[in-house]
Structure formats: structure tokens, C-alpha cells
Design a protein around this motif. Structure first.
Motif, PDB file in Angstrom:
ATOM      1  N   ALA A 100       0.816  -1.187  -0.050  1.00  0.00           N
ATOM      2  CA  ALA A 100       0.015  -0.037  -0.203  1.00  0.00           C
ATOM      3  C   ALA A 100       0.929   1.251  -0.009  1.00  0.00           C
ATOM      4  O   ALA A 100       0.548   2.253  -0.636  1.00  0.00           O
ATOM      5  N   ARG A 101       1.954   1.210   0.772  1.00  0.00           N
ATOM      6  CA  ARG A 101       2.786   2.627   0.851  1.00  0.00           C
ATOM      7  C   ARG A 101       3.669   2.549  -0.574  1.00  0.00           C
ATOM      8  O   ARG A 101       4.004   3.691  -0.853  1.00  0.00           O
ATOM      9  N   ARG A 102       3.671   1.496  -1.234  1.00  0.00           N
ATOM     10  CA  ARG A 102       4.548   1.536  -2.490  1.00  0.00           C
ATOM     11  C   ARG A 102       3.541   1.828  -3.448  1.00  0.00           C
ATOM     12  O   ARG A 102       4.019   1.495  -4.905  1.00  0.00           O
ATOM     13  N   GLY A 103       2.451   2.226  -3.496  1.00  0.00           N
ATOM     14  CA  GLY A 103       1.589   2.322  -4.564  1.00  0.00           C
ATOM     15  C   GLY A 103       2.044   3.167  -5.837  1.00  0.00           C
ATOM     16  O   GLY A 103       1.699   2.809  -6.871  1.00  0.00           O
ATOM     17  N   TRP A 104       2.795   4.275  -5.540  1.00  0.00           N
ATOM     18  CA  TRP A 104       3.319   4.971  -6.618  1.00  0.00           C
ATOM     19  C   TRP A 104       4.398   4.332  -7.337  1.00  0.00           C
ATOM     20  O   TRP A 104       4.822   4.741  -8.613  1.00  0.00           O
TER      21      TRP A 104
END
Length: 474
Positions: free
Chosen positions: A82-86
């Protein structure tokens, strides 16, 4: 009357030992991953069995070890992603890197790369026309046809009224700059279900229109039905035994699609885009194969023998252009087979062929649908006199699937009941392709299923389910 009082070494409380103990055939102290199934097996075999456990049934693995830690690790991975979405949404960058790598390796090897479209003049001569209309004539002592396939054309009455940007195939849909509001997918095969689920997850309303009675027509019915259930739970509308008839009520906002069902004609309303996922056709119509004497079949595929030789001895064909199965790994194996023939005179080893090769594939739905070898119906047709057994087990019986909250689906194996040979295997589940590859390796080595049943796999892994699957054989 009681014997002397004993002191428990851990609990430090007094234990009185009766003079007449309860008698058992077998006593097991501790209910871990060895003790629990051993107790059950002995009890099933009619031994009077006792299992003594001081704290938790299941031992360390279930209570303090594998199960809780791996479940928490799975939760941690979700948070990490989720934190790596970008970091995602990089399709074009990955394609560009892979393409550049291929180009560099060709250049470094000294290959002359001629950009353009080739067609035969005669069996050894070709003309190459570039994008600006320039021509170049080339001649080869040997020629390899590897022109591949492309998506079949979109055919539907009234489609000409819909803008081209709204009529998609498996190539153009990947270049969309927006997520469709309502995507109608024509075809419930491998491409249709992959893109259907993908765009539903991206936020589109999705309707799959499939003329057959099940999705993935080649697969075993029970597994294909499980896929249909999962797609529906994901919010995809799946219309089986349904055929599109025409496009109606076209406007700037979208269009409707009239379809034929068992109950009569119906309207799929409010489509904004339509994807045709109804198969692929070979790129041979501009090849002028007849000028070279290369034989094509009635669908336009190049006809080859098991050594990939065409009707002309020094012309070969590899990859999708020679017909199904159309998988990248089959094309790569074709390269290995043909290399052994072309370089045989240079001492590269024995000549290979495509005879009886074991064909695996994976449908990248979520969960994955991996398959290798024969399906049940194919095995029964091919071996009518063999005792064919099948084993099917839900993924909810797999510890690793439960720990990662990925317990949807099932796996199924097809077995020669006399020899124990594995004839085919399907896994519709998390990491289905990887699990299928383990079984494929056993098939390559001609190992009977018992070798997998008795193998020691690491815990917790998906592969260890191959210890338990065979208990469902029937």
C-alpha cells in the motif's frame, strides 16, 4: 489407596497416581505437527490412543510459530505494498527496458536487423518493405518464419457507429488513458477473464459476454465454475451462453449491446467500451507463402513437422505462426528445438523435437489458474482403457493459503491409477503457476504421485499441499 505423592516439575502442584491406571496401546506426549496427525492415524487404525498436551493443541507451529508469524508477515506485506502504490503503473517503462535489452543483445551478437515487412519472392528470396515504402531484397540459404499472431478482428453489426477509441483488442486496451466506465468483454477465454478482472479492480463496471456454457472452455468444468464465482463476487457480471448480436442506441455517452440468450434477446445497457477477446489469427496473409511453396492450413497457420520444418526442406517455422498452443514458453522451446537442428553439424548435441513435450500455462487471474498436461476429459478420451483417477482439494485446506488469506479456488490432479503416473494437474489458487511447476517437474522426471505424497516440503509453503492432495483420489 494411593501411591506416594509426586511433584509436577513445571506446575509445582501435587499429583496423586492411582493404583489402577487407564491402559492405552499408545500414548503420545505433545500435540505438535508430528504428534497430532500420528495420534489421528493410530486411532483410525483402531489403536487405543491417548494424546497428552499441557497447553495448546497443535504445538508451537500452530500457536506460536509458523501460523501466527506468517499471518502477520502477510499483513505486513499488504501494508508495504500500500505504501509502494506510486511504484506501480510502470508498464511502458518495463516494456521499454526489455525491448532495449533485446535490441542490444542482437547488436552485440552481430545480427543485421532490417526493420520492415517481409514477403517471399521465391523459396530463398524475400523483399523487405520499410515504413516509408523503401524496398530491400534479401536471400537466405535457410529461412525461419516467426511472424506470430495478432488479435482477431472485431465483427459486430453496428460497430462502425462506435468510435474506434472505444472498440478494443488485447493490444489497444493496454494503451487506454482512462478507465472505462463500463467495459463489455466479448469472449470468456484466457484473455477475456484476465482483462475483465483487471479493469473491474481498476474501477470499471465489467460485463463478460461468452457464448459457451463455461468460462475457459478447455478447463475442467468445476474449476472454471469456481473462477466464475470469484469473478462475480468481485463484481464482474458474467453472461454465459450469450452471443452479441448488434450495437444499438449509440451516443456520445456510450452505447447498448443487444445479446442473444437462452431466454431470448436482451440488452446490455450503458457500455462505454467494448473489448473483443475472441482469439488470434496468424500473420501470414502478406507473407506470400505460396511463392515459396510453404503450405498453410485452412486457418492460415504454417504447417510444420515435429522438427519445425515446413513443406520446404530449408524453410522452418517457430512460435505462434505454426498454430496452438500459443505461449511464449512454447516459442522459446521452439528456439531450442530448431537450434539443435541448425547447429547439429557443428556438434551442438543431439537433434531435439517437439514430440510429446509437456505443455504448461498460467492464466493470470487472481488467483492464478495454472495447468500442465492433460485435463480429466482429455485423459479419458486419450486412454479409454486406463483406470483414470482424479484428486481435487480446496485451497482452503492449504495452511499457507489460510495464513495469507488467499484460500479461494482448488487444485486437481489426474492420475493413471495403475502406474501412479501424473497425467495432468491444475491449480486455481494463489501462486497456482508456481505450484503447477512443482508437479510439472515431477512429470518431467516420470515420478509417480507417491513421490510427491511422501516428499518433505518446507513448512509453511504452498508446495506442501502436494503431501495431502492425493488423499482425495477417487
Amino acid at each position: 489407596m494411593y501411591r506416594p505423592i509426586l511433584r509436577h516439575p513445571l506446575k509445582h502442584h501435587l499429583i496423586q497416581t492411582p493404583t489402577k491406571p487407564t491402559k492405552y496401546d499408545i500414548i503420545i506426549i505433545g500435540s505438535g505437527q508430528g504428534g497430532t496427525p500420528l495420534a489421528r492415524a493410530l486411532a483410525d487404525a483402531k489403536f487405543k490412543t491417548a494424546l497428552i498436551e499441557r497447553e495448546h493443541i497443535g504445538g508451537c507451529c500452530v500457536n506460536e510459530g509458523c501460523t501466527p508469524t506468517k499471518t502477520m508477515i502477510a499483513s505486513g506485506r499488504v501494508a508495504y505494498l500500500a505504501r509502494r502504490g506510486w511504484d506501480f503503473g510502470r508498464k511502458r517503462d518495463i516494456v521499454r527496458v526489455f525491448r532495449a535489452g533485446s535490441e542490444k543483445r542482437l547488436k552485440d551478437a552481430g545480427v543485421d536487423v532490417l526493420m520492415g515487412e517481409a514477403s517471399f519472392v521465391d523459396a530463398k528470396t524475400m523483399v523487405v518493405v520499410d515504413g516509408e515504402g523503401g524496398e530491400r531484397v534479401v536471400r537466405g540459404e535457410k529461412i525461419v518464419i516467426n511472424t506470430g499472431c495478432r488479435p482477431a478482428g472485431a465483427v459486430l453489426e453496428g460497430l462502425e457507429k462506435v468510435g474506434k477509441e472505444r472498440v478494443l483488442d488485447s493490444t489497444s486496451i493496454m494503451e487506454l488513458g482512462v478507465v472505462p466506465e463500463h467495459l463489455v468483454v466479448v469472449g470468456g477465454g484466457y484473455i477475456g477473464v484476465e482483462f475483465g478482472q483487471l479493469f473491474r479492480r481498476l474501477g470499471a463496471k465489467v460485463t463478460i459476454v461468452h457464448r459457451g456454457g463455461q468460462l475457459l472452455p478447455r478447463e475442467d468444468r468445476e474449476l472454471a465454475d469456481l473462477l466464475g464465482e470469484i469473478l462475480r463476487k468481485d463484481g464482474v457480471k458474467v453472461l454465459l451462453e450469450t452471443t452479441p448480436i448488434r450495437v444499438v442506441d449509440v451516443s456520445d455517452e456510450g452505447f447498448d449491446v443487444m445479446v442473444s440468450t437462452k431466454k431470448g434477446d436482451e440488452i446490455v445497457k450503458g457500455a462505454t467500451h467494448i473489448l473483443f477477446a475472441t482469439g488470434r489469427v496468424p500473420n501470414t496473409e502478406r507473407l506470400n507463402a505460396a511463392a515459396a511453396g510453404v503450405k498453410l492450413n485452412n486457418k492460415g497457420y504454417v504447417v510444420t513437422d515435429d522438427f519445425l520444418q515446413t513443406s520446404v526442406p530449408f524453410i522452418y517455422a517457430i512460435g505462434d505462426v505454426k498454430g496452438p498452443p500459443a505461449f511464449t514458453h512454447i516459442s522459446f522451446d521452439d528456439y531450442r528445438v530448431l537450434k539443435s537442428s541448425l547447429l547439429e553439424s557443428e556438434g551442438s548435441g543431439s537433434r531435439l523435437s517437439i514430440t510429446d513435450r509437456i505443455v504448461p500455462y498460467v492464466v493470470y487471474t487472481d488467483p492464478q489458474f495454472g495447468h500442465v498436461g492433460l485435463h480429466e476429459h482429455e485423459a479419458r478420451e486419450k486412454y479409454p482403457n486406463k483406470k483414470i483417477l482424479t484428486a481435487q482439494m480446496p485451497m482452503s485446506y492449504v495452511a499457507r493459503a489460510l495464513e495469507t488469506d488467499e484460500s479461494r479456488g482448488a487444485m486437481k490432479a489426474v492420475i493413471d491409477g495403475e502406474s501412479g503416473s501424473i497425467l495432468g494437474f491444475s491449480c486455481f489458487g494463489a501462486e497456482g503457476g508456481e505450484l503447477m511447476s512443482v508437479v510439472q517437474t515431477a512429470m518431467i522426471g516420470n515420478l509417480p504421485y507417491q513421490k510427491l505424497q511422501d516428499a518433505v516440503f518446507a513448512h509453511p509453503t504452498f508446495a506442501e499441499s502436494l503431501n495431502n492432495l492425493w488423499g482425495f483420489l477417487k
